[in-house]
Design a protein around this motif. Structure first.
Motif, PDB file in Angstrom:
ATOM      1  N   ALA A  74     -76.428 -22.402 -56.907  1.00 34.54           N
ATOM      2  CA  ALA A  74     -76.506 -21.911 -58.283  1.00 34.54           C
ATOM      3  C   ALA A  74     -75.292 -21.026 -58.551  1.00 34.54           C
ATOM      4  N   THR A  75     -75.163 -20.601 -59.791  1.00 32.74           N
ATOM      5  CA  THR A  75     -74.071 -19.702 -60.151  1.00 32.74           C
ATOM      6  C   THR A  75     -74.572 -18.264 -60.167  1.00 32.74           C
ATOM      7  N   GLY A  76     -73.638 -17.341 -60.274  1.00 34.16           N
ATOM      8  CA  GLY A  76     -73.995 -15.925 -60.303  1.00 34.16           C
ATOM      9  C   GLY A  76     -73.943 -15.326 -58.917  1.00 34.16           C
ATOM     10  N   GLY A  77     -74.669 -14.240 -58.748  1.00 33.90           N
ATOM     11  CA  GLY A  77     -74.643 -13.516 -57.479  1.00 33.90           C
ATOM     12  C   GLY A  77     -73.763 -12.284 -57.564  1.00 33.90           C
ATOM     13  N   ASP A  78     -73.911 -11.409 -56.579  1.00 35.72           N
ATOM     14  CA  ASP A  78     -73.225 -10.125 -56.598  1.00 35.72           C
ATOM     15  C   ASP A  78     -72.059 -10.028 -55.628  1.00 35.72           C
ATOM     16  N   PHE A  79     -72.150 -10.694 -54.480  1.00 40.51           N
ATOM     17  CA  PHE A  79     -70.967 -10.721 -53.624  1.00 40.51           C
ATOM     18  C   PHE A  79     -71.015 -11.905 -52.676  1.00 40.51           C
ATOM     19  N   THR A  80     -69.836 -12.340 -52.286  1.00 33.86           N
ATOM     20  CA  THR A  80     -69.682 -13.499 -51.408  1.00 33.86           C
ATOM     21  C   THR A  80     -69.134 -13.044 -50.067  1.00 33.86           C
ATOM     22  N   LEU A  81     -69.709 -13.583 -49.013  1.00 35.67           N
ATOM     23  CA  LEU A  81     -69.245 -13.299 -47.653  1.00 35.67           C
ATOM     24  C   LEU A  81     -68.797 -14.599 -47.004  1.00 35.67           C
ATOM     25  N   GLY A 104     -61.812 -15.916 -52.432  1.00 42.12           N
ATOM     26  CA  GLY A 104     -62.301 -14.910 -53.364  1.00 42.12           C
ATOM     27  C   GLY A 104     -63.477 -14.105 -52.856  1.00 42.12           C
ATOM     28  N   ALA A 105     -63.806 -14.262 -51.580  1.00 40.83           N
ATOM     29  CA  ALA A 105     -64.936 -13.518 -51.014  1.00 40.83           C
ATOM     30  C   ALA A 105     -64.656 -12.027 -51.027  1.00 40.83           C
ATOM     31  N   GLN A 106     -65.717 -11.244 -51.209  1.00 36.97           N
ATOM     32  CA  GLN A 106     -65.572  -9.791 -51.160  1.00 36.97           C
ATOM     33  C   GLN A 106     -65.638  -9.258 -49.729  1.00 36.97           C
ATOM     34  N   VAL A 107     -66.255 -10.017 -48.845  1.00 37.13           N
ATOM     35  CA  VAL A 107     -66.374  -9.610 -47.445  1.00 37.13           C
ATOM     36  C   VAL A 107     -65.999 -10.792 -46.557  1.00 37.13           C
ATOM     37  N   ILE A 108     -65.183 -10.545 -45.549  1.00 35.10           N
ATOM     38  CA  ILE A 108     -64.792 -11.575 -44.584  1.00 35.10           C
ATOM     39  C   ILE A 108     -65.156 -11.085 -43.187  1.00 35.10           C
ATOM     40  N   ALA A 109     -65.921 -11.889 -42.468  1.00 41.98           N
ATOM     41  CA  ALA A 109     -66.303 -11.579 -41.093  1.00 41.98           C
ATOM     42  C   ALA A 109     -65.597 -12.559 -40.171  1.00 41.98           C
ATOM     43  N   TRP A 141     -63.606  -7.415 -42.911  1.00 43.81           N
ATOM     44  CA  TRP A 141     -62.675  -6.995 -43.955  1.00 43.81           C
ATOM     45  C   TRP A 141     -63.432  -7.005 -45.271  1.00 43.81           C
ATOM     46  N   SER A 142     -63.214  -5.981 -46.115  1.00 41.37           N
ATOM     47  CA  SER A 142     -64.037  -5.841 -47.313  1.00 41.37           C
ATOM     48  C   SER A 142     -63.254  -5.222 -48.461  1.00 41.37           C
ATOM     49  N   VAL A 143     -63.592  -5.649 -49.675  1.00 35.54           N
ATOM     50  CA  VAL A 143     -63.039  -4.991 -50.859  1.00 35.54           C
ATOM     51  C   VAL A 143     -63.810  -3.714 -51.152  1.00 35.54           C
ATOM     52  N   PHE A 144     -65.017  -3.595 -50.576  1.00 33.01           N
ATOM     53  CA  PHE A 144     -65.851  -2.413 -50.758  1.00 33.01           C
ATOM     54  C   PHE A 144     -65.729  -1.504 -49.529  1.00 33.01           C
ATOM     55  N   PRO A 145     -65.984  -0.213 -49.683  1.00 31.38           N
ATOM     56  CA  PRO A 145     -65.912   0.702 -48.536  1.00 31.38           C
ATOM     57  C   PRO A 145     -66.904   0.335 -47.434  1.00 31.38           C
ATOM     58  N   LEU A 146     -66.521   0.629 -46.207  1.00 31.46           N
ATOM     59  CA  LEU A 146     -67.371   0.409 -45.043  1.00 31.46           C
ATOM     60  C   LEU A 146     -67.687   1.749 -44.389  1.00 31.46           C
ATOM     61  N   ARG A 147     -68.859   1.855 -43.801  1.00 33.56           N
ATOM     62  CA  ARG A 147     -69.232   3.071 -43.085  1.00 33.56           C
ATOM     63  C   ARG A 147     -70.250   2.727 -42.000  1.00 33.56           C
ATOM     64  N   ASP A 148     -70.485   3.718 -41.152  1.00 28.29           N
ATOM     65  CA  ASP A 148     -71.475   3.596 -40.074  1.00 28.29           C
ATOM     66  C   ASP A 148     -71.222   2.361 -39.199  1.00 28.29           C
ATOM     67  N   THR A 149     -69.959   2.111 -38.905  1.00 26.51           N
ATOM     68  CA  THR A 149     -69.595   0.949 -38.089  1.00 26.51           C
ATOM     69  C   THR A 149     -69.760   1.261 -36.606  1.00 26.51           C
ATOM     70  N   ARG A 150     -70.344   0.321 -35.879  1.00 24.30           N
ATOM     71  CA  ARG A 150     -70.516   0.512 -34.443  1.00 24.30           C
ATOM     72  C   ARG A 150     -70.737  -0.835 -33.771  1.00 24.30           C
ATOM     73  N   PRO A 151     -70.433  -0.907 -32.476  1.00 24.84           N
ATOM     74  CA  PRO A 151     -70.661  -2.163 -31.750  1.00 24.84           C
ATOM     75  C   PRO A 151     -72.144  -2.397 -31.514  1.00 24.84           C
ATOM     76  N   VAL A 165     -71.806  -2.006 -45.887  1.00 24.03           N
ATOM     77  CA  VAL A 165     -70.904  -2.279 -46.997  1.00 24.03           C
ATOM     78  C   VAL A 165     -71.475  -1.613 -48.242  1.00 24.03           C
ATOM     79  N   ASP A 166     -70.730  -0.681 -48.817  1.00 21.47           N
ATOM     80  CA  ASP A 166     -71.194   0.025 -50.014  1.00 21.47           C
ATOM     81  C   ASP A 166     -70.756  -0.741 -51.256  1.00 21.47           C
ATOM     82  N   THR A 167     -71.604  -1.649 -51.721  1.00 23.69           N
ATOM     83  CA  THR A 167     -71.315  -2.433 -52.916  1.00 23.69           C
ATOM     84  C   THR A 167     -71.659  -1.619 -54.159  1.00 23.69           C
TER      85      THR A 167
END
Length: 292
Positions: A74-81, A104-109, A141-151, A165-167
């Motif tokens: 479908a179309t729409g949605g808030d972010f693409t990974l 055009g993804a906002q988040v790349i893993a 990698w993200s267009v939005f800020p990242l926090r609380d990152t850990r292995p 990811v703080d969207t």
């Protein structure tokens, strides 16, 4: 009838004999080829009874997999990974990174990052993705800020991580994992023991996360049909099954036979899921758009 029973009762195929059950479930959609062979045999025999009998496994396969053949995007949605095992022997890391950014993804893993090649991905993605974190051989990698990152400890060395990811519509917990490889050997069967142990550790980390919205992406060296992924699929749903078009096979890139690269979600609604064109890797990138 035996073909239909095999399709219906695949969970009963034991794993104690070389992980035969998991091996079957890895390629379960391809049991449809047995129906085609039976149909050809019935036509060669010109047997009306055989043609009627072939309907039984055909109906079973259709009930299990027919829905995956239809376009549920479908179309729409808030972010693409986008998630991609980039292959540590990738001859063109920068080109691969640019191709992923073009989605055009906002988040790349990314998985299977080679330490010496990480700067190439960082340089290629820096302009479009100002926020990134790398843990061991995986990164976000993200267009939005990242926090609380850990292995996330799933192996003696780091092949999984989690970050928030703080969207604009609130935080999303993103997990990235690259589970151990599996092999098919004559003397040992389907060697998936290390992968299965890592699945349990990854499921423990997911269970411990208090986040109401979770996205889990990566190379699982297993399909969502494989019972071994049960600890994960019991908590999260595969975006491809809910909002995909076709089976979403991602490996090997030259002739995809299985969907071992996955995006699982919980607390968000999958809107669309698809595979991207091949890069310099032996895996295809996979993508999903979700609504928060």
């Amino acid at each position: 009838m035996l073909t239909a029973v095999l399709m219906l009762a695949h969970p009963l195929v034991p794993n104690w004999a070389g992980n035969a059950g998991s091996l079957l479930e890895t390629f379960l959609p391809w049991t449809g080829l047995l129906v085609v062979l039976l149909l050809v045999a019935a036509l060669v025999r010109r047997s009306a009874l055989a043609l009627v009998a072939v309907l039984l496994p055909a109906l079973v396969w259709g009930a299990d997999f027919g829905g995956r053949l239809f376009d549920k995007r479908a179309t729409g949605g808030d972010f693409t990974l986008v998630s991609h095992n980039v292959n540590d022997e990738n001859p063109d890391p920068a080109g691969t990174a640019r191709a992923l950014a073009a989605s055009g993804a906002q988040v790349i893993a990314l998985e299977e990052l080679k330490k010496s090649e990480v700067p190439k991905y960082e340089d290629a993605l820096a302009a479009a993705y100002p926020h990134h974190e790398v843990q061991g051989t995986v990164g976000v990698w993200s267009v939005f800020p990242l926090r609380d990152t850990r292995p996330v400890e799933i192996m003696p060395w780091t092949r999984a991580m989690q970050t928030t990811v703080d969207t604009p519509k609130g935080p999303v917990a993103v997990f990235v994992a690259h589970l151990p490889s599996v092999r098919v050997r004559l003397d040992a069967g389907f060697t998936a023991g290390g992968r299965d142990d890592s699945i349990g550790l990854l499921a423990d980390a997911l269970r411990a996360s208090p986040a109401p919205r979770t996205v889990l992406a990566g190379d699982f060296n297993g399909t969502a049909d494989d019972r071994a992924l049960g600890p994960i699929t019991a908590r999260l749903q595969a975006a491809q099954d809910v909002a995909g078009d076709g089976f979403g096979f991602s490996w090997p890139a030259s002739l995809p036979l299985a969907r071992i690269d996955q995006i699982f979600v919980s607390g968000v609604r999958p809107v669309a899921s698809w595979t991207l064109p091949a890069t310099g890797s032996d895996h295809l990138p996979v993508a999903a758009t979700v609504a928060l």
